[in-house]
Structures are given as C-alpha cells and as structure tokens.
Write an enzyme that holds these catalytic residues in place. Structure first.
Site, PDB file in Angstrom:
ATOM      1  N   ARG A  14       0.843  -1.195   0.000  1.00 49.97           N
ATOM      2  CA  ARG A  14       0.000   0.000   0.000  1.00 49.97           C
ATOM      3  C   ARG A  14       0.881   1.248   0.000  1.00 49.97           C
ATOM      4  O   ARG A  14       2.110   1.172   0.076  1.00 49.97           O
ATOM      5  CB  ARG A  14      -0.907   0.019   1.228  1.00 49.97           C
ATOM      6  CG  ARG A  14      -0.144   0.003   2.548  1.00 49.97           C
ATOM      7  CD  ARG A  14      -1.067  -0.075   3.732  1.00 49.97           C
ATOM      8  NE  ARG A  14      -0.320  -0.046   4.997  1.00 49.97           N
ATOM      9  CZ  ARG A  14      -0.892   0.011   6.182  1.00 49.97           C
ATOM     10  NH1 ARG A  14      -2.214   0.065   6.285  1.00 49.97           N
ATOM     11  NH2 ARG A  14      -0.155   0.035   7.284  1.00 49.97           N
ATOM     12  N   TYR A 143      10.002   9.072  16.508  1.00 50.46           N
ATOM     13  CA  TYR A 143       9.946   8.876  15.049  1.00 50.46           C
ATOM     14  C   TYR A 143      11.049   9.671  14.357  1.00 50.46           C
ATOM     15  O   TYR A 143      11.775   9.145  13.507  1.00 50.46           O
ATOM     16  CB  TYR A 143       8.578   9.301  14.529  1.00 50.46           C
ATOM     17  CG  TYR A 143       8.445   9.250  13.028  1.00 50.46           C
ATOM     18  CD1 TYR A 143       8.368   8.038  12.350  1.00 50.46           C
ATOM     19  CD2 TYR A 143       8.407  10.426  12.278  1.00 50.46           C
ATOM     20  CE1 TYR A 143       8.249   7.995  10.972  1.00 50.46           C
ATOM     21  CE2 TYR A 143       8.279  10.395  10.895  1.00 50.46           C
ATOM     22  CZ  TYR A 143       8.201   9.175  10.251  1.00 50.46           C
ATOM     23  OH  TYR A 143       8.087   9.139   8.874  1.00 50.46           O
ATOM     24  N   LYS A 147      14.333   8.500  12.026  1.00 46.71           N
ATOM     25  CA  LYS A 147      14.569   8.951  10.657  1.00 46.71           C
ATOM     26  C   LYS A 147      15.918   9.655  10.516  1.00 46.71           C
ATOM     27  O   LYS A 147      16.572   9.554   9.467  1.00 46.71           O
ATOM     28  CB  LYS A 147      13.418   9.849  10.199  1.00 46.71           C
ATOM     29  CG  LYS A 147      12.110   9.100   9.975  1.00 46.71           C
ATOM     30  CD  LYS A 147      12.266   8.031   8.899  1.00 46.71           C
ATOM     31  CE  LYS A 147      10.969   7.377   8.524  1.00 46.71           C
ATOM     32  NZ  LYS A 147      11.122   6.372   7.433  1.00 46.71           N
ATOM     33  N   THR A 178      -1.383   8.990   2.671  1.00 48.96           N
ATOM     34  CA  THR A 178      -1.374   7.546   2.881  1.00 48.96           C
ATOM     35  C   THR A 178      -2.202   7.210   4.123  1.00 48.96           C
ATOM     36  O   THR A 178      -2.597   8.093   4.883  1.00 48.96           O
ATOM     37  CB  THR A 178       0.061   7.026   3.100  1.00 48.96           C
ATOM     38  OG1 THR A 178       0.580   7.620   4.304  1.00 48.96           O
ATOM     39  CG2 THR A 178       0.961   7.371   1.927  1.00 48.96           C
TER      40      THR A 178
END
Length: 229
Positions: A14, A143, A147, A178
């Site tokens: 996806r 997060y 990254k 998304t």
C-alpha cells in the site's frame, strides 16, 4: 537469466511502497515486500512481472532465510515504516524501540544481508526517509530520531559502498496522502484531507528519477514537498 533488472520494494502492499512498485514495473522485475501476503498478491496481479515477497521486518532473525536465493539485486527500496508519536514524557522505551526496529534496524539488516547481491549488480539502495529526518518538532521525538538515524545510515553506506559501484539515495517526502498519514493526523487531532498532501505517485516519481539517473550521476538526497495552493 533475465536481463531485466530486479527490484525489491518493502512496504509494497500500500501507500508509497505500492506506488513505487507501479512506477518501477515497466522497467523492472519486482519482489514486493511486506507482511500481508494476500495484499501483496493483489498488487502483484496488477503489475507486469512481480511476485509477493512476504517477510516480517520486525523479525530480524528471519531475514537471512527470506533473502536466500537473491544473488543479484539491482534496486532495493526501503519504503516500510512506522510512526508512533508522543511527547518525551509520553513515549516509553517500547515506543522508541518500535520506531527504531522498523525504521532503522530492519533497513540496516536487510541491506547488510543483500550487499553481495547489490554489489554483483552495481545496484542502487533507496531509503524513503521523511521531512522528520531533517527537522523535528514536539511529540515527534522517537519517530524523528529514527529517521535521523536512517539518514546517517544511508550517508555511511554511500561512503562505504560507492567505491564498490553502489548508489545510495535518501528520499525526503513531505506529508503524503497515505493510511499512515491519516492515522498521524488523527493522533494530532487535525482534519485529514488528501488534497493537502503529496500523492504517493509523486514520491514514486522521485524514486524512479533517482533510479533512472544516468550512470555518471549519483543522486544522494531528494527532497519532495507538496506545492502550496
């Protein structure tokens, strides 16, 4: 042996991963990586020369078995990722660990295992990063840190492997429409409107541009942002 180059795309069931698979399909054979074999199979059915490559990136010990038989790989696209948000006070060690396991450790281990195959092909590694890999903000610490780590990994891999013929590109998309983005905006308590964000196909076009660069060029960092309307 087919002369058509082979690409492995993680997170291909996806979102950005599926869009990247579609973008590469006219020119590459595809291995579609992800945990949901049925969803991967449905994507594979839509493409020219693709097959599902079910793998649990959270189970690092299983990846050696998963890559067995891949002796030549032209493109590796790391698109799988997770985003768990929370302030430093709210984010316990388990939350930090989950961000790092998929966004960093899985990227590192899968690349490491596939280095012989990538070297054999003079291949290209693409790491789908994030704007959060360049700047952070409150409640995005775990997060964003993952990254930033993925960015450091890609930079180090480039330094080490460019002499061996590999190219390494980090792609830094802005917010993209998304399912992950929908969940993130819900966690932030703001409305979700896909039209406000990049489309996955736009990010995939940037990946295709990097992979299709002429042999004398090495696209190292690609930043893609939504146009202001």
């Amino acid at each position: 042996m087919s002369k058509t180059p082979l690409a492995l795309v993680t997170g291909a069931s996806r979102g950005i991963g599926a869009a990247v698979a579609r973008a590469l399909s006219p020119t590459h054979r595809l291995l579609l990586g992800g945990r949901d074999a049925d969803a991967l199979g449905k994507v594979a059915e839509e493409l020219r020369d693709a097959q599902a490559w079910p793998a649990d990136l959270g189970d690092l010990a299983s990846l050696g078995t998963a890559v067995a038989g891949i002796d030549r790989l032209d493109v590796l696209v790391h698109s799988a990722g997770v985003a768990e948000l929370g302030t430093i006070e709210q984010s316990d060690s388990a939350s930090w660990r989950r961000n790092y396991e998929i966004n960093v450790l899985a990227v590192v281990e899968l690349t490491r295992l596939l280095l012989p195959a990538l070297r054999a092909a003079g291949g290209h590694v693409v790491v789908i990063n994030s704007g959060s890999g360049m700047n952070t903000k409150a409640a995005w610490g775990a997060y964003s840190a993952s990254k930033f780590a993925a960015r450091a990994f890609a930079d180090t891999l480039r330094l080490e492997e460019e002499p061996n013929g590999l190219r390494v590109t980090s792609v830094f998309p802005g917010r993209t429409a998304t399912e992950m983005q929908e969940a993130v905006t819900a966690a932030e308590g703001i409305p979700y409107s896909p039209d406000d964000y990049l489309s996955p196909d736009s990010v995939a076009a940037a990946v295709l541009g990097a992979v299709s660069a002429t042999p004398d060029a090495h696209p190292t960092d690609v930043i893609v942002r939504p146009r202001r309307r």
